[in-house]
Design a protein around this motif. Sequence first.
Motif, mmCIF file in Angstrom:
data_model
loop_
_atom_site.group_PDB
_atom_site.id
_atom_site.type_symbol
_atom_site.label_atom_id
_atom_site.label_comp_id
_atom_site.label_asym_id
_atom_site.label_seq_id
_atom_site.Cartn_x
_atom_site.Cartn_y
_atom_site.Cartn_z
ATOM 1 N N ASP A 36 4.358 18.368 -1.839
ATOM 2 C CA ASP A 36 5.674 18.254 -1.202
ATOM 3 C C ASP A 36 6.647 19.221 -1.894
ATOM 4 O OD1 ASP A 36 8.304 17.566 -0.612
ATOM 5 O OD2 ASP A 36 7.868 15.420 -0.453
ATOM 6 N N PRO A 37 7.165 20.232 -1.163
ATOM 7 C CA PRO A 37 8.027 21.251 -1.795
ATOM 8 C C PRO A 37 9.184 20.666 -2.592
ATOM 9 C CG PRO A 37 7.516 21.879 0.454
ATOM 10 C CD PRO A 37 6.966 20.490 0.267
ATOM 11 N N GLU A 38 9.802 19.595 -2.064
ATOM 12 C CA GLU A 38 10.933 19.001 -2.786
ATOM 13 C C GLU A 38 10.492 18.410 -4.116
ATOM 14 O OE1 GLU A 38 13.300 16.266 -0.535
ATOM 15 O OE2 GLU A 38 13.521 17.719 1.122
ATOM 16 N N LEU A 39 9.289 17.860 -4.131
ATOM 17 C CA LEU A 39 8.769 17.296 -5.380
ATOM 18 C C LEU A 39 8.287 18.402 -6.324
ATOM 19 C CD1 LEU A 39 6.847 14.143 -4.056
ATOM 20 C CD2 LEU A 39 9.156 14.279 -5.023
ATOM 21 N N ILE A 40 7.648 19.424 -5.766
ATOM 22 C CA ILE A 40 7.184 20.552 -6.593
ATOM 23 C C ILE A 40 8.369 21.147 -7.353
ATOM 24 C CG2 ILE A 40 6.193 22.888 -6.570
ATOM 25 C CD1 ILE A 40 4.655 22.067 -4.007
ATOM 26 N N ALA A 41 9.490 21.250 -6.647
ATOM 27 C CA ALA A 41 10.689 21.870 -7.243
ATOM 28 C C ALA A 41 11.151 21.123 -8.481
ATOM 29 C CB ALA A 41 11.817 21.923 -6.216
ATOM 30 N N ARG A 42 10.769 19.849 -8.582
ATOM 31 C CA ARG A 42 11.260 19.024 -9.697
ATOM 32 C C ARG A 42 10.396 19.095 -10.942
ATOM 33 N NH1 ARG A 42 12.464 13.586 -6.487
ATOM 34 N NH2 ARG A 42 12.467 12.706 -8.587
ATOM 35 N N TRP A 43 9.222 19.740 -10.847
ATOM 36 C CA TRP A 43 8.384 19.793 -12.057
ATOM 37 C C TRP A 43 7.761 21.153 -12.357
ATOM 38 C CZ3 TRP A 43 3.261 21.149 -11.865
ATOM 39 C CH2 TRP A 43 2.616 21.063 -10.628
ATOM 40 N N MET A 44 7.657 22.028 -11.349
ATOM 41 C CA MET A 44 6.929 23.273 -11.593
ATOM 42 C C MET A 44 7.713 24.214 -12.502
ATOM 43 S SD MET A 44 4.198 25.047 -11.101
ATOM 44 C CE MET A 44 3.253 24.417 -9.699
ATOM 45 N N GLY A 45 7.109 24.540 -13.627
ATOM 46 C CA GLY A 45 7.730 25.484 -14.563
ATOM 47 C C GLY A 45 8.510 24.774 -15.651
ATOM 48 N N PRO A 46 8.744 25.485 -16.758
ATOM 49 C CA PRO A 46 9.562 24.917 -17.835
ATOM 50 C C PRO A 46 11.005 24.729 -17.352
ATOM 51 C CG PRO A 46 8.516 26.998 -18.487
ATOM 52 C CD PRO A 46 8.304 26.843 -17.033
ATOM 53 N N LYS A 47 11.740 23.885 -18.081
ATOM 54 C CA LYS A 47 13.090 23.514 -17.631
ATOM 55 C C LYS A 47 14.045 24.696 -17.510
ATOM 56 C CE LYS A 47 13.526 18.616 -18.636
ATOM 57 N NZ LYS A 47 12.886 17.919 -19.736
ATOM 58 N N TYR A 48 13.829 25.754 -18.322
ATOM 59 C CA TYR A 48 14.778 26.870 -18.282
ATOM 60 C C TYR A 48 14.647 27.695 -17.008
ATOM 61 C CZ TYR A 48 11.239 30.330 -19.597
ATOM 62 O OH TYR A 48 10.154 31.148 -19.614
ATOM 63 N N LEU A 49 13.584 27.487 -16.248
ATOM 64 C CA LEU A 49 13.432 28.183 -14.974
ATOM 65 C C LEU A 49 13.911 27.292 -13.837
ATOM 66 C CD1 LEU A 49 9.864 29.753 -15.374
ATOM 67 C CD2 LEU A 49 12.062 30.959 -15.492
ATOM 68 N N THR A 50 14.658 27.877 -12.898
ATOM 69 C CA THR A 50 15.104 27.140 -11.724
ATOM 70 C C THR A 50 14.238 27.535 -10.538
ATOM 71 O OG1 THR A 50 17.341 27.315 -12.581
ATOM 72 C CG2 THR A 50 17.113 26.576 -10.314
ATOM 73 N N ASN A 51 13.706 26.546 -9.846
ATOM 74 C CA ASN A 51 12.920 26.839 -8.643
ATOM 75 C C ASN A 51 13.877 27.051 -7.482
ATOM 76 O OD1 ASN A 51 10.283 26.555 -9.797
ATOM 77 N ND2 ASN A 51 10.693 24.367 -9.946
ATOM 78 N N THR A 52 14.020 28.315 -7.053
ATOM 79 C CA THR A 52 15.012 28.627 -6.029
ATOM 80 C C THR A 52 14.428 28.622 -4.623
ATOM 81 O OG1 THR A 52 14.632 30.998 -6.351
ATOM 82 C CG2 THR A 52 16.439 30.000 -7.587
ATOM 83 N N GLU A 53 13.107 28.781 -4.517
ATOM 84 C CA GLU A 53 12.497 28.755 -3.186
ATOM 85 C C GLU A 53 11.065 28.248 -3.286
ATOM 86 O OE1 GLU A 53 12.499 32.543 -1.156
ATOM 87 O OE2 GLU A 53 11.377 31.746 0.543
ATOM 88 N N ILE A 54 10.743 27.240 -2.482
ATOM 89 C CA ILE A 54 9.364 26.752 -2.461
ATOM 90 C C ILE A 54 8.935 26.539 -1.017
ATOM 91 C CG2 ILE A 54 7.810 24.850 -3.039
ATOM 92 C CD1 ILE A 54 9.277 24.454 -5.603
#
Lengths: 158, 106
Positions: A36-54
């Motif tokens: 689920d893109p909305e859920l992926i956005a909440r965990w993918m990558g270390p905290k210093y990175l912002t997921n801007t598009e999934i």
Amino acid sequence: MNVTDTLTIETPGAHAITISREFDAPVDKVFRAMTDPELIARWMGPKYLTNTEIVNDARHGGTWKLVQRDPDGNEYAFRGVFHGEQTPELSMRTFEWLGMPGHVSFETLRLVDLGNGRTRADNVSVFTSQEDRDGMATSMESGVIEGYERLDEILEAL
Amino acid sequence: MSDDQLDLVFGALADRTRRAILARLAHEDANVGDLTALFTMSQPAISKHLKVLEQAGLISRNRQGTMRLSHLEAAPLKDATGWLADYREYWSESYARLDELLDSLD
């Protein structure tokens, strides 16, 4: 490092990387969080990175895309295509970092039911050359990982 | 650090004896005799390891009287471990966040 962290990264053969990790949640829940893109956005990558598009169009031939932004505003974009329907048992996709276009790898993800509501996620990435693999994984080679803990000791002693 | 130098550093670190030599040098400079005494290895074998470490920039060797002392150079080690940490940390941290998210899901 967290002692309960079950993360293992290995480089079998010359062209592959494997990443495995256990989760204290049932397969369907882990699958949902990974698709689920909305859920992926909440965990993918270390905290210093912002997921801007999934984008995660998990149909055969559907595309996925991930764009991450660091605090300096640099963007890292990744994309690929799904092969076959994405299921908990097996999902297959291509992977390409747009910072190095043309170096495409193939990934499989398998979610294994460990019982007692636990799940293991097994990722395999296969590259078309050892150079591509090592470019991604030099740091993950088992000898180096083994050395990593030793190095911590050395650095602490400095 | 350039990719070529990183290759040299990781190549040097891939060997158990060379890591042990670095651990020893982290405490104090040593000559090849000291190191040969420490490991069950011939002096030429230890010299060969020192050459690899020197080429990777992980140690420097200075003559002091008749002795040639090996000295640990920390900078490339710190660069390499910082870079090394990146991939593992990426997944380690991502999955730790996923743990939290899974806890919060119904």
